[in-house]
Design a protein around this motif. Structure first.
Motif, PDB file in Angstrom:
ATOM      1  N   GLY A  87       0.807  -1.214   0.000  1.00 34.14           N
ATOM      2  CA  GLY A  87       0.000   0.000   0.000  1.00 34.14           C
ATOM      3  C   GLY A  87       0.835   1.256   0.000  1.00 34.14           C
ATOM      4  N   VAL A  88       0.136   2.387  -0.055  1.00 34.90           N
ATOM      5  CA  VAL A  88       0.759   3.707  -0.040  1.00 34.90           C
ATOM      6  C   VAL A  88       0.469   4.338   1.316  1.00 34.90           C
ATOM      7  N   ASP A  89       1.501   4.826   1.974  1.00 30.37           N
ATOM      8  CA  ASP A  89       1.324   5.471   3.275  1.00 30.37           C
ATOM      9  C   ASP A  89       0.705   6.855   3.130  1.00 30.37           C
ATOM     10  N   HIS A  90       1.185   7.606   2.150  1.00 25.45           N
ATOM     11  CA  HIS A  90       0.555   8.892   1.833  1.00 25.45           C
ATOM     12  C   HIS A  90       0.911   9.305   0.416  1.00 25.45           C
ATOM     13  N   LEU A  91       0.035  10.103  -0.157  1.00 25.19           N
ATOM     14  CA  LEU A  91       0.212  10.686  -1.485  1.00 25.19           C
ATOM     15  C   LEU A  91      -0.341  12.093  -1.405  1.00 25.19           C
ATOM     16  N   ASN A  92       0.527  13.075  -1.597  1.00 26.03           N
ATOM     17  CA  ASN A  92       0.116  14.473  -1.505  1.00 26.03           C
ATOM     18  C   ASN A  92       0.386  15.193  -2.814  1.00 26.03           C
ATOM     19  N   PHE A  93      -0.517  16.068  -3.175  1.00 25.62           N
ATOM     20  CA  PHE A  93      -0.359  16.909  -4.355  1.00 25.62           C
ATOM     21  C   PHE A  93      -0.077  18.322  -3.860  1.00 25.62           C
ATOM     22  N   ARG A  94       1.120  18.816  -4.122  1.00 32.33           N
ATOM     23  CA  ARG A  94       1.565  20.108  -3.597  1.00 32.33           C
ATOM     24  C   ARG A  94       1.366  21.256  -4.564  1.00 32.33           C
ATOM     25  N   LYS A  95       1.419  20.966  -5.851  1.00 33.52           N
ATOM     26  CA  LYS A  95       1.292  21.991  -6.888  1.00 33.52           C
ATOM     27  C   LYS A  95       0.625  21.331  -8.086  1.00 33.52           C
ATOM     28  N   PRO A  96      -0.222  22.060  -8.800  1.00 39.42           N
ATOM     29  CA  PRO A  96      -0.879  21.452  -9.961  1.00 39.42           C
ATOM     30  C   PRO A  96       0.121  21.029 -11.040  1.00 39.42           C
ATOM     31  N   LEU A  97      -0.161  19.913 -11.670  1.00 43.05           N
ATOM     32  CA  LEU A  97       0.561  19.481 -12.854  1.00 43.05           C
ATOM     33  C   LEU A  97      -0.179  20.084 -14.032  1.00 43.05           C
ATOM     34  N   ILE A  98       0.489  20.967 -14.766  1.00 40.29           N
ATOM     35  CA  ILE A  98      -0.122  21.720 -15.856  1.00 40.29           C
ATOM     36  C   ILE A  98       0.388  21.180 -17.190  1.00 40.29           C
ATOM     37  N   ALA A  99      -0.477  21.177 -18.191  1.00 43.65           N
ATOM     38  CA  ALA A  99      -0.095  20.715 -19.527  1.00 43.65           C
ATOM     39  C   ALA A  99       1.203  21.396 -19.960  1.00 43.65           C
ATOM     40  N   GLY A 100       2.146  20.592 -20.440  1.00 39.32           N
ATOM     41  CA  GLY A 100       3.432  21.091 -20.889  1.00 39.32           C
ATOM     42  C   GLY A 100       4.528  21.022 -19.838  1.00 39.32           C
ATOM     43  N   ASP A 101       4.165  20.743 -18.594  1.00 40.15           N
ATOM     44  CA  ASP A 101       5.181  20.621 -17.544  1.00 40.15           C
ATOM     45  C   ASP A 101       6.112  19.448 -17.839  1.00 40.15           C
ATOM     46  N   THR A 102       7.373  19.626 -17.482  1.00 37.92           N
ATOM     47  CA  THR A 102       8.356  18.551 -17.555  1.00 37.92           C
ATOM     48  C   THR A 102       8.715  18.160 -16.133  1.00 37.92           C
ATOM     49  N   LEU A 103       8.510  16.895 -15.840  1.00 38.28           N
ATOM     50  CA  LEU A 103       8.706  16.382 -14.492  1.00 38.28           C
ATOM     51  C   LEU A 103      10.022  15.630 -14.341  1.00 38.28           C
ATOM     52  N   THR A 104      10.635  15.797 -13.193  1.00 39.87           N
ATOM     53  CA  THR A 104      11.747  14.969 -12.751  1.00 39.87           C
ATOM     54  C   THR A 104      11.436  14.596 -11.308  1.00 39.87           C
ATOM     55  N   GLY A 105      12.141  13.626 -10.803  1.00 40.08           N
ATOM     56  CA  GLY A 105      11.860  13.247  -9.425  1.00 40.08           C
ATOM     57  C   GLY A 105      12.949  12.378  -8.861  1.00 40.08           C
ATOM     58  N   ARG A 106      12.653  11.879  -7.682  1.00 41.08           N
ATOM     59  CA  ARG A 106      13.600  10.992  -7.016  1.00 41.08           C
ATOM     60  C   ARG A 106      12.881  10.099  -6.036  1.00 41.08           C
ATOM     61  N   THR A 107      13.455   8.935  -5.851  1.00 38.93           N
ATOM     62  CA  THR A 107      13.033   7.983  -4.826  1.00 38.93           C
ATOM     63  C   THR A 107      14.162   7.932  -3.811  1.00 38.93           C
ATOM     64  N   ILE A 108      13.815   8.073  -2.540  1.00 37.02           N
ATOM     65  CA  ILE A 108      14.804   8.063  -1.468  1.00 37.02           C
ATOM     66  C   ILE A 108      14.506   6.875  -0.556  1.00 37.02           C
ATOM     67  N   VAL A 109      15.496   6.011  -0.363  1.00 30.24           N
ATOM     68  CA  VAL A 109      15.322   4.838   0.489  1.00 30.24           C
ATOM     69  C   VAL A 109      15.445   5.274   1.953  1.00 30.24           C
ATOM     70  N   LEU A 110      14.384   5.018   2.724  1.00 29.07           N
ATOM     71  CA  LEU A 110      14.339   5.417   4.132  1.00 29.07           C
ATOM     72  C   LEU A 110      14.739   4.297   5.086  1.00 29.07           C
ATOM     73  N   SER A 111      14.245   3.099   4.827  1.00 28.56           N
ATOM     74  CA  SER A 111      14.555   1.963   5.698  1.00 28.56           C
ATOM     75  C   SER A 111      14.297   0.678   4.932  1.00 28.56           C
ATOM     76  N   ARG A 112      14.758  -0.417   5.511  1.00 27.76           N
ATOM     77  CA  ARG A 112      14.521  -1.721   4.910  1.00 27.76           C
ATOM     78  C   ARG A 112      14.652  -2.787   5.974  1.00 27.76           C
TER      79      ARG A 112
END
Length: 155
Positions: free
Chosen positions: A86-111
């Motif tokens: 499952g997903v612990d949380h999913l938040n939308f902080r700013k609108p995704l607008i047509a034409g936006d170019t997205l980048t991102g990252r996954t950060i490992v917290l624990s295992r």
């Protein structure tokens, strides 16, 4: 065992996995919205500009789908992934607008290695998605399940 690149052992705490880039266009946003979230601000540029979004804005569900695709392309499709509980949380902080170019990252917290299923590990991560201006668009946290490359070795 599998020959997949990403196994449990590769998700070291603090590891950052880069996502993207991915540019979204109006046509794909509208197609998704017409089927699954037909609110005016997701279907029409004029309605989007008149809304709080300030432009043709993607449905949050579309944003989550793009997020998932970016994770798949970066590492999940070449991994021993067994899904997620499952997903612990999913938040939308700013609108995704047509034409936006997205980048991102996954950060490992624990295992941790599963105590009830030898050969399976749980990896807790935080994901962040940014637009071309470096603004946080969305963030998510979840735990993924991955097979161990060497189940008998200490993890």
């Amino acid at each position: 065992m599998t020959d997949k690149t990403w196994a449990y052992e590769d998700f070291e705490i603090g590891k950052i996995i880069e996502l993207g880039p991915r540019t979204v266009d109006a046509a794909e946003m509208i197609e998704f919205a017409a089927e699954f979230d037909p609110q005016p601000m997701h279907l029409d540029e004029k309605a989007g500009k008149a809304s709080l979004l300030g432009g043709l804005g993607a449905s949050g569900l579309f944003t989550a789908g793009v997020f998932m695709r970016m994770m798949c392309d970066a590492y999940l499709l070449d991994s021993t992934s067994q899904g997620s509980p499952g997903v612990d949380h999913l938040n939308f902080r700013k609108p995704l607008i047509a034409g936006d170019t997205l980048t991102g990252r996954t950060i490992v917290l624990s295992r941790r290695v599963s105590s009830s299923r030898p050969g399976l590990g749980f990896v807790s991560v935080r994901h962040e998605l940014f637009n071309q201006n470096g603004e946080l668009v969305s963030e998510m946290a979840n735990t993924g399940m991955f097979l161990l490359r060497n189940p008998g070795a200490s993890a």
